[in-house]
Scaffold this motif. Structure first.
Motif, short mmCIF file in Angstrom:
data_model
loop_
_atom_site.label_atom_id
_atom_site.label_comp_id
_atom_site.label_asym_id
_atom_site.label_seq_id
_atom_site.Cartn_x
_atom_site.Cartn_y
_atom_site.Cartn_z
N UNK A 17 6.10 -36.13 -14.28
CA UNK A 17 7.30 -35.57 -14.14
C UNK A 17 7.52 -33.82 -13.93
N UNK A 18 7.88 -33.41 -13.01
CA UNK A 18 8.07 -31.88 -12.96
C UNK A 18 9.44 -31.81 -12.39
N UNK A 19 10.17 -30.58 -13.04
CA UNK A 19 11.37 -30.15 -12.76
C UNK A 19 11.22 -28.73 -11.67
N UNK A 20 11.93 -28.74 -10.87
CA UNK A 20 11.96 -27.77 -9.93
C UNK A 20 12.66 -26.48 -10.73
N UNK A 21 13.21 -26.68 -11.80
CA UNK A 21 13.82 -25.61 -12.55
C UNK A 21 12.72 -24.98 -13.25
N UNK A 22 11.63 -25.45 -13.47
CA UNK A 22 10.46 -24.66 -13.91
C UNK A 22 9.52 -24.11 -12.83
N UNK A 23 10.05 -23.88 -11.70
CA UNK A 23 9.31 -23.08 -10.55
C UNK A 23 10.30 -22.32 -10.06
N UNK A 24 11.15 -21.60 -10.90
CA UNK A 24 12.10 -20.27 -10.24
C UNK A 24 11.35 -19.00 -10.20
N UNK A 25 11.94 -18.40 -9.31
CA UNK A 25 11.21 -16.98 -9.45
C UNK A 25 11.79 -16.23 -10.62
N UNK A 26 10.95 -15.11 -10.89
CA UNK A 26 11.58 -14.18 -12.00
C UNK A 26 12.69 -13.55 -11.86
N UNK A 27 13.38 -13.11 -12.95
CA UNK A 27 14.85 -12.95 -12.74
C UNK A 27 14.89 -11.51 -12.01
N UNK A 28 13.83 -10.55 -12.02
CA UNK A 28 13.93 -9.54 -11.12
C UNK A 28 14.03 -9.89 -9.65
N UNK A 29 13.49 -11.00 -9.23
CA UNK A 29 14.01 -11.47 -7.77
C UNK A 29 15.12 -12.22 -7.59
N UNK A 30 15.19 -13.41 -8.77
CA UNK A 30 16.34 -14.12 -8.55
C UNK A 30 17.74 -13.33 -8.63
N UNK A 31 17.72 -12.28 -9.43
CA UNK A 31 19.04 -11.65 -9.65
C UNK A 31 19.03 -10.20 -8.93
N UNK A 32 18.20 -10.09 -7.74
CA UNK A 32 18.24 -8.78 -7.24
C UNK A 32 19.71 -8.59 -6.56
N UNK A 33 20.54 -9.55 -6.28
CA UNK A 33 21.72 -9.40 -5.66
C UNK A 33 22.88 -9.56 -6.87
N UNK A 34 22.46 -9.73 -7.95
CA UNK A 34 23.42 -10.27 -9.08
C UNK A 34 23.40 -11.44 -9.56
N UNK A 35 23.84 -11.62 -10.72
CA UNK A 35 23.71 -13.04 -11.44
C UNK A 35 24.49 -14.10 -10.77
N UNK A 36 25.62 -13.72 -9.98
CA UNK A 36 26.48 -14.91 -9.30
C UNK A 36 26.37 -14.73 -7.98
N UNK A 37 25.43 -14.41 -7.39
CA UNK A 37 25.36 -14.28 -5.90
C UNK A 37 24.96 -15.88 -5.26
N UNK A 38 25.99 -16.47 -4.63
CA UNK A 38 25.50 -17.93 -4.14
C UNK A 38 24.48 -17.88 -3.17
N UNK A 39 24.65 -17.17 -2.41
CA UNK A 39 23.46 -17.01 -1.24
C UNK A 39 22.02 -16.77 -1.86
N UNK A 40 22.08 -16.06 -2.74
CA UNK A 40 20.68 -15.86 -3.34
C UNK A 40 20.20 -17.17 -4.05
N UNK A 41 21.29 -17.76 -4.86
CA UNK A 41 20.86 -18.93 -5.52
C UNK A 41 20.31 -20.02 -4.69
N UNK A 42 20.94 -20.16 -3.38
CA UNK A 42 20.69 -20.93 -2.36
C UNK A 42 19.21 -20.80 -1.62
N UNK A 43 18.89 -19.38 -1.39
CA UNK A 43 17.63 -18.81 -0.69
C UNK A 43 16.81 -18.42 -1.47
N UNK A 44 16.98 -18.02 -2.67
CA UNK A 44 15.84 -16.90 -3.39
C UNK A 44 15.41 -17.91 -4.50
N UNK A 45 16.16 -18.46 -5.32
CA UNK A 45 16.08 -18.96 -6.64
C UNK A 45 14.66 -19.63 -6.74
#
Length: 209
Positions: A61-89
């Motif tokens: 069993x593997x969860x994709x949630x354990x393969x997210x990018x570091x916060x400095x990359x995920x949250x580059x455009x803010x904590x609540x950017x839906x496009x970043x969530x779609x494209x970058x997380x």
């Protein structure tokens, strides 16, 4: 399109049957359980473990949630950017390199089960594990399809917009535009090998053309 109600137990059995079919042509079977958190893809992955082991299949069993990018990359455009969530997380490159590619034909079978602890924002330092030939990899997570990731079987858990909004916690509703974009641009119901409607997760329904 035909929508047929199916119990959760029968759904797990159906997916297990499809995994057995895929195992005839591949040394390992890589399975994506794709869906927003509200659709509970992890619960379906968990429900598959015992039926597969009873069939003699090793399971990882593997969860994709354990393969997210570091916060400095995920949250580059803010904590609540839906496009970043779609494209970058999701670090799909790491998921491919550490989890999926080792299970290609001729691969080593040596898989990293987790990479990044998003809550602590640090590497998990998990050890590699060997999945024997004939084994099944179950990857659950959101926005997995349309990324050219190699899976032998893909299952998409779908919710209508109203149901998704209703089942998504208030502090996560900023992600809803990302899922609307996913439906419009990627059309996961069309890409998936199996599509399951789960407007009520307790009562799934199989969606067939």
């Amino acid at each position: 399109m035909r929508v047929t109600p199916i119990s959760r137990e029968r759904l797990a059995g159906l997916v297990a049957d499809r995994i057995e079919d895929a195992a005839r042509d591949a040394p390992w079977v890589r399975v994506a359980l794709d869906g927003a958190a509200a659709t509970r893809p992890g619960a379906l992955a968990d429900a598959l473990v015992e039926p597969l082991r009873l069939r003699g299949r090793p399971v990882l069993r593997v969860s994709a949630a354990d393969f997210l990018r570091p916060a400095s990359l995920r949250l580059e455009y803010g904590r609540h950017d839906a496009d970043a969530f779609h494209d970058l997380w999701l670090d799909d490159g790491a998921l491919l390199r550490e989890v999926l590619a080792p299970l290609d034909p001729g691969g080593s079978g040596r898989v990293l089960p987790s990479l990044w602890d998003a809550a602590a924002d640090r590497a998990t330092r998990a050890p590699y594990t060997e999945l024997p030939p004939g084994g099944v990899l179950l990857v659950d997570g959101a926005l997995l399809l349309g990324r050219w990731l190699p899976f032998e079987l893909t299952v998409h858990l779908a919710m209508g917009p109203a149901a998704l909004a209703r089942h998504t916690p208030e502090d996560e509703r900023w992600t809803l535009p990302a899922f609307a974009r996913y439906e419009e641009e990627t059309r996961p119901r069309d890409l998936a090998d199996l599509s399951v409607k789960v407007d009520d997760p307790r009562h799934p329904a199989l969606v067939e053309p």
